[in-house]
Design an enzyme around this catalytic site. Structure first.
Site, PDB file in Angstrom:
ATOM      1  N   HIS A 100       0.955  -1.174  -0.032  1.00 51.18           N
ATOM      2  CA  HIS A 100       0.076  -0.063   0.046  1.00 51.18           C
ATOM      3  C   HIS A 100       0.896   1.243  -0.037  1.00 51.18           C
ATOM      4  O   HIS A 100       2.158   1.192   0.326  1.00 51.18           O
ATOM      5  CB  HIS A 100      -0.865  -0.103   1.275  1.00 51.18           C
ATOM      6  CG  HIS A 100       0.109   0.048   2.461  1.00 51.18           C
ATOM      7  ND1 HIS A 100       0.381   1.192   3.075  1.00 51.18           N
ATOM      8  CD2 HIS A 100       0.265  -0.914   3.263  1.00 51.18           C
ATOM      9  CE1 HIS A 100       0.912   1.097   4.287  1.00 51.18           C
ATOM     10  NE2 HIS A 100       1.015  -0.284   4.389  1.00 51.18           N
ATOM     11  N   GLY A 101       0.252   2.295  -0.577  1.00 49.97           N
ATOM     12  CA  GLY A 101       0.933   3.543  -0.458  1.00 49.97           C
ATOM     13  C   GLY A 101       0.884   4.118   0.931  1.00 49.97           C
ATOM     14  O   GLY A 101       0.718   3.490   1.981  1.00 49.97           O
ATOM     15  N   GLU A 102       1.975   5.138   1.076  1.00 50.87           N
ATOM     16  CA  GLU A 102       2.269   5.662   2.539  1.00 50.87           C
ATOM     17  C   GLU A 102       0.844   5.946   3.190  1.00 50.87           C
ATOM     18  O   GLU A 102      -0.020   6.504   2.749  1.00 50.87           O
ATOM     19  CB  GLU A 102       2.875   7.144   2.400  1.00 50.87           C
ATOM     20  CG  GLU A 102       3.174   7.650   3.778  1.00 50.87           C
ATOM     21  CD  GLU A 102       3.924   9.006   3.635  1.00 50.87           C
ATOM     22  OE1 GLU A 102       4.986   9.188   3.755  1.00 50.87           O
ATOM     23  OE2 GLU A 102       3.033   9.889   3.362  1.00 50.87           O
ATOM     24  N   TRP A 105      -0.118   6.754   9.549  1.00 50.95           N
ATOM     25  CA  TRP A 105       0.936   6.509  10.491  1.00 50.95           C
ATOM     26  C   TRP A 105       2.254   6.233   9.925  1.00 50.95           C
ATOM     27  O   TRP A 105       3.097   6.262  10.859  1.00 50.95           O
ATOM     28  CB  TRP A 105       0.217   5.376  11.402  1.00 50.95           C
ATOM     29  CG  TRP A 105      -0.912   5.569  12.522  1.00 50.95           C
ATOM     30  CD1 TRP A 105      -1.739   6.929  12.362  1.00 50.95           C
ATOM     31  CD2 TRP A 105      -1.330   5.292  13.178  1.00 50.95           C
ATOM     32  NE1 TRP A 105      -2.551   7.211  13.304  1.00 50.95           N
ATOM     33  CE2 TRP A 105      -2.388   6.162  14.147  1.00 50.95           C
ATOM     34  CE3 TRP A 105      -1.240   3.950  13.922  1.00 50.95           C
ATOM     35  CZ2 TRP A 105      -3.251   5.524  15.054  1.00 50.95           C
ATOM     36  CZ3 TRP A 105      -1.968   3.551  14.958  1.00 50.95           C
ATOM     37  CH2 TRP A 105      -2.917   4.340  15.834  1.00 50.95           C
ATOM     38  N   THR A 112       1.962   0.756  13.174  1.00 59.04           N
ATOM     39  CA  THR A 112       0.395   0.691  12.617  1.00 59.04           C
ATOM     40  C   THR A 112      -0.242  -0.655  12.743  1.00 59.04           C
ATOM     41  O   THR A 112      -1.255  -0.723  13.533  1.00 59.04           O
ATOM     42  CB  THR A 112       0.302   1.288  11.413  1.00 59.04           C
ATOM     43  OG1 THR A 112       1.015   2.408  10.801  1.00 59.04           O
ATOM     44  CG2 THR A 112      -1.169   1.305  10.634  1.00 59.04           C
ATOM     45  N   ARG A 149      -6.215   0.963   3.943  1.00 57.93           N
ATOM     46  CA  ARG A 149      -5.037   1.458   3.103  1.00 57.93           C
ATOM     47  C   ARG A 149      -4.612   0.536   2.072  1.00 57.93           C
ATOM     48  O   ARG A 149      -4.210   1.085   0.972  1.00 57.93           O
ATOM     49  CB  ARG A 149      -3.852   1.707   4.031  1.00 57.93           C
ATOM     50  CG  ARG A 149      -3.136   0.577   4.678  1.00 57.93           C
ATOM     51  CD  ARG A 149      -2.299   1.013   5.613  1.00 57.93           C
ATOM     52  NE  ARG A 149      -1.659  -0.003   6.783  1.00 57.93           N
ATOM     53  CZ  ARG A 149      -2.141  -0.420   7.639  1.00 57.93           C
ATOM     54  NH1 ARG A 149      -3.225  -0.068   8.332  1.00 57.93           N
ATOM     55  NH2 ARG A 149      -1.369  -1.262   8.482  1.00 57.93           N
ATOM     56  N   GLU A 203      -1.681  -6.760   7.683  1.00 57.80           N
ATOM     57  CA  GLU A 203      -0.299  -6.461   8.387  1.00 57.80           C
ATOM     58  C   GLU A 203      -0.079  -7.266   9.663  1.00 57.80           C
ATOM     59  O   GLU A 203      -1.252  -7.616  10.305  1.00 57.80           O
ATOM     60  CB  GLU A 203      -0.131  -4.928   8.577  1.00 57.80           C
ATOM     61  CG  GLU A 203       1.314  -4.591   9.209  1.00 57.80           C
ATOM     62  CD  GLU A 203       2.389  -4.874   8.544  1.00 57.80           C
ATOM     63  OE1 GLU A 203       2.790  -6.231   8.393  1.00 57.80           O
ATOM     64  OE2 GLU A 203       3.087  -4.135   7.662  1.00 57.80           O
ATOM     65  N   MET A 205       0.318  -7.909  13.488  1.00 56.79           N
ATOM     66  CA  MET A 205      -0.247  -7.340  14.490  1.00 56.79           C
ATOM     67  C   MET A 205       0.881  -7.161  15.489  1.00 56.79           C
ATOM     68  O   MET A 205       1.403  -8.013  16.016  1.00 56.79           O
ATOM     69  CB  MET A 205      -1.382  -8.079  15.147  1.00 56.79           C
ATOM     70  CG  MET A 205      -2.484  -7.151  16.195  1.00 56.79           C
ATOM     71  SD  MET A 205      -1.919  -7.040  17.736  1.00 56.79           S
ATOM     72  CE  MET A 205      -2.468  -8.563  18.509  1.00 56.79           C
ATOM     73  N   LYS A 214       7.631   5.146  16.736  1.00 53.09           N
ATOM     74  CA  LYS A 214       8.742   4.186  16.755  1.00 53.09           C
ATOM     75  C   LYS A 214      10.040   4.837  17.467  1.00 53.09           C
ATOM     76  O   LYS A 214      10.845   3.893  18.162  1.00 53.09           O
ATOM     77  CB  LYS A 214       9.260   4.149  15.369  1.00 53.09           C
ATOM     78  CG  LYS A 214       8.095   2.947  14.577  1.00 53.09           C
ATOM     79  CD  LYS A 214       8.463   2.923  13.005  1.00 53.09           C
ATOM     80  CE  LYS A 214       7.232   2.101  12.498  1.00 53.09           C
ATOM     81  NZ  LYS A 214       7.488   1.972  10.952  1.00 53.09           N
ATOM     82  N   ARG A 230      10.982  -5.879  15.639  1.00 56.66           N
ATOM     83  CA  ARG A 230      10.687  -5.466  14.524  1.00 56.66           C
ATOM     84  C   ARG A 230      11.332  -6.401  13.351  1.00 56.66           C
ATOM     85  O   ARG A 230      10.741  -6.868  12.334  1.00 56.66           O
ATOM     86  CB  ARG A 230      11.062  -3.973  14.150  1.00 56.66           C
ATOM     87  CG  ARG A 230      10.401  -3.118  14.910  1.00 56.66           C
ATOM     88  CD  ARG A 230      10.739  -1.607  14.696  1.00 56.66           C
ATOM     89  NE  ARG A 230      10.357  -1.449  13.095  1.00 56.66           N
ATOM     90  CZ  ARG A 230      10.732  -0.436  12.758  1.00 56.66           C
ATOM     91  NH1 ARG A 230      11.594   0.503  12.822  1.00 56.66           N
ATOM     92  NH2 ARG A 230      10.394  -0.209  11.233  1.00 56.66           N
ATOM     93  N   ARG A 231      12.549  -6.880  13.691  1.00 58.31           N
ATOM     94  CA  ARG A 231      13.115  -7.629  12.414  1.00 58.31           C
ATOM     95  C   ARG A 231      13.467  -9.095  12.793  1.00 58.31           C
ATOM     96  O   ARG A 231      13.919  -9.844  11.786  1.00 58.31           O
ATOM     97  CB  ARG A 231      14.552  -6.640  12.273  1.00 58.31           C
ATOM     98  CG  ARG A 231      14.333  -5.412  11.540  1.00 58.31           C
ATOM     99  CD  ARG A 231      13.699  -5.615  10.265  1.00 58.31           C
ATOM    100  NE  ARG A 231      13.653  -4.426   9.511  1.00 58.31           N
ATOM    101  CZ  ARG A 231      12.044  -4.025   9.439  1.00 58.31           C
ATOM    102  NH1 ARG A 231      11.145  -4.582   9.877  1.00 58.31           N
ATOM    103  NH2 ARG A 231      12.118  -3.069   8.796  1.00 58.31           N
ATOM    104  N   HIS A 273       0.407  -5.530   2.470  1.00 62.26           N
ATOM    105  CA  HIS A 273       1.363  -4.929   3.400  1.00 62.26           C
ATOM    106  C   HIS A 273       2.846  -5.379   3.583  1.00 62.26           C
ATOM    107  O   HIS A 273       2.959  -6.508   2.952  1.00 62.26           O
ATOM    108  CB  HIS A 273       0.724  -4.741   4.801  1.00 62.26           C
ATOM    109  CG  HIS A 273      -0.557  -4.584   4.820  1.00 62.26           C
ATOM    110  ND1 HIS A 273      -1.057  -3.290   5.228  1.00 62.26           N
ATOM    111  CD2 HIS A 273      -1.949  -5.050   4.534  1.00 62.26           C
ATOM    112  CE1 HIS A 273      -2.479  -3.291   5.197  1.00 62.26           C
ATOM    113  NE2 HIS A 273      -2.809  -4.310   4.829  1.00 62.26           N
TER     114      HIS A 273
END
Length: 354
Positions: A100-102, A105, A112, A149, A203, A205, A214, A230-231, A273
């Site tokens: 999705h585009g920007e 959030w 998000t 989005r 996306e 959760m 962040k 996150r990673r 996402h």
């Protein structure tokens, strides 16, 4: 004021009204009706959604809205038999992936995840630009997540498609909604393209991180801890999903619902996402859990795969606006018209949805 800008932009961009988005279901199974004209305001009416407010919807990853809402119908395009024959002989179908585009959030650097927020003005422009990039690649079916989005991105992208088919989402939350949402004109069906929404493509959760800035989160918990959430592949944030958990639902849905469409010769676009698409790309490119965590996807950049003889061949990079791979097969697609659904196939799509 921001919404007014978006409204005017979308309204002037759309070439035809887009159907309303189906009612969505929260993670806890309760229904939250959201009638939205694509892009936030098109031919129908803008939904009453509050910017940055989840209104109870865990829209991003795990159990967000409906299991998989359904579509109306097929893409029926005028084409000649010679072109169809050549397409069948080549036995190639296209799979387009678009993050999705920007979103609002993304712009604010907030986690998000499941929270359902719309696109920014920049996000709208990214979606339109993505549509220009894929405007000559035939699309027979569209899959999106249950989040606005992703749905806005898909609908805005399709306004640029040269065949001008109208994306339609068939209501699937009740028998009455399905009955009321039927299209009775065969001619109108030929001008439509089916859109299926699925929470499995949402996306991931982010749990207790959702809505937090962040940078502030890194300052509070430490950069290393937030980076791990996150990673890493299998470590979830507090009360959230890991990438592994996201991959389990997204890939399972892809195998069960989307891959069979490609096998039958239908060209598919997925608007979703960063993490759900990373999961699908992990499956398509046979990436390891270590390789996928370093994979980054830019917003609004389409990625093309060719599905041939049971194999997925990537024709575009996940990043890089100048990537020419998406255009690699465009000339071939322009020469051949889209796949035409027969009446029997159309019936099968409706049955599958119902």
């Amino acid at each position: 004021m921001y919404l007014n800008v978006i409204h005017r932009m979308v309204a002037t961009t759309f070439h035809h009204a887009i159907g309303t988005i189906h009612a969505q279901r929260c993670c806890n199974g309760s229904d939250s009706q959201r009638l939205i004209s694509k892009g936030g305001t098109v031919g129908i009416r803008l939904s009453e959604r509050r910017i940055g407010c989840s209104s109870g919807l865990k829209s991003g990853a795990i159990h967000a809205s409906t299991s998989h809402t359904s579509v109306v119908d097929p893409v029926l395009l005028p084409s000649n038999n010679n072109n169809n024959d050549s397409r069948k002989k080549s036995n190639e179908t296209a799979l387009i992936l678009i993050r999705h585009g920007e979103s609002l959030w993304n712009e604010k650097n907030l986690f998000t995840g499941c929270v359902d927020v719309p696109l920014t003005k920049k996000g709208v422009e990214e979606a339109i630009e993505a549509g220009k990039r894929i405007s000559s690649i035939p699309i027979d079916m569209i899959y999106t997540s249950s989040l606005i989005r992703a749905q806005m991105t898909a609908m805005l992208a399709m306004t640029q498609h040269r065949r001008k088919k109208v994306p339609i989402i068939m209501h699937n939350e009740s028998e009455q909604a399905k009955a009321w949402g039927q299209i009775f004109s065969e001619e109108t069906k030929k001008q439509s393209i089916p859109v299926i929404t699925a929470w499995q493509l949402n996306e991931r959760m982010y749990g207790e991180l959702q809505g937090l800035n962040k940078q502030e989160t890194a300052d509070r918990y430490g950069k290393e801890q937030v980076h791990e959430w996150r990673r890493s592949y299998d470590i979830p944030p507090p009360n959230g999903e890991s990438l592994e958990m996201c991959a389990q639902r997204a890939v399972a849905y892809f195998k069960e619902h989307i891959e069979p469409q490609l096998l039958t010769g239908r060209n598919v676009m997925i608007a979703a996402h960063g993490n759900s698409l990373r999961s699908i790309i992990m499956y398509l490119d046979k990436l390891t859990s270590q390789e996928v965590i370093s994979l980054e996807l830019s917003t609004g950049i389409p990625m093309l795969y060719i599905f041939k003889e049971g194999k997925f061949i990537r024709r575009g990079s996940p990043v890089g606006p100048s990537e020419a791979g998406v255009y690699a097969y465009t000339r071939l697609w322009v020469k051949a018209d889209c796949h035409i659904f027969s009446n029997a196939e159309f019936g099968s799509v409706q049955a599958e949805v119902g």
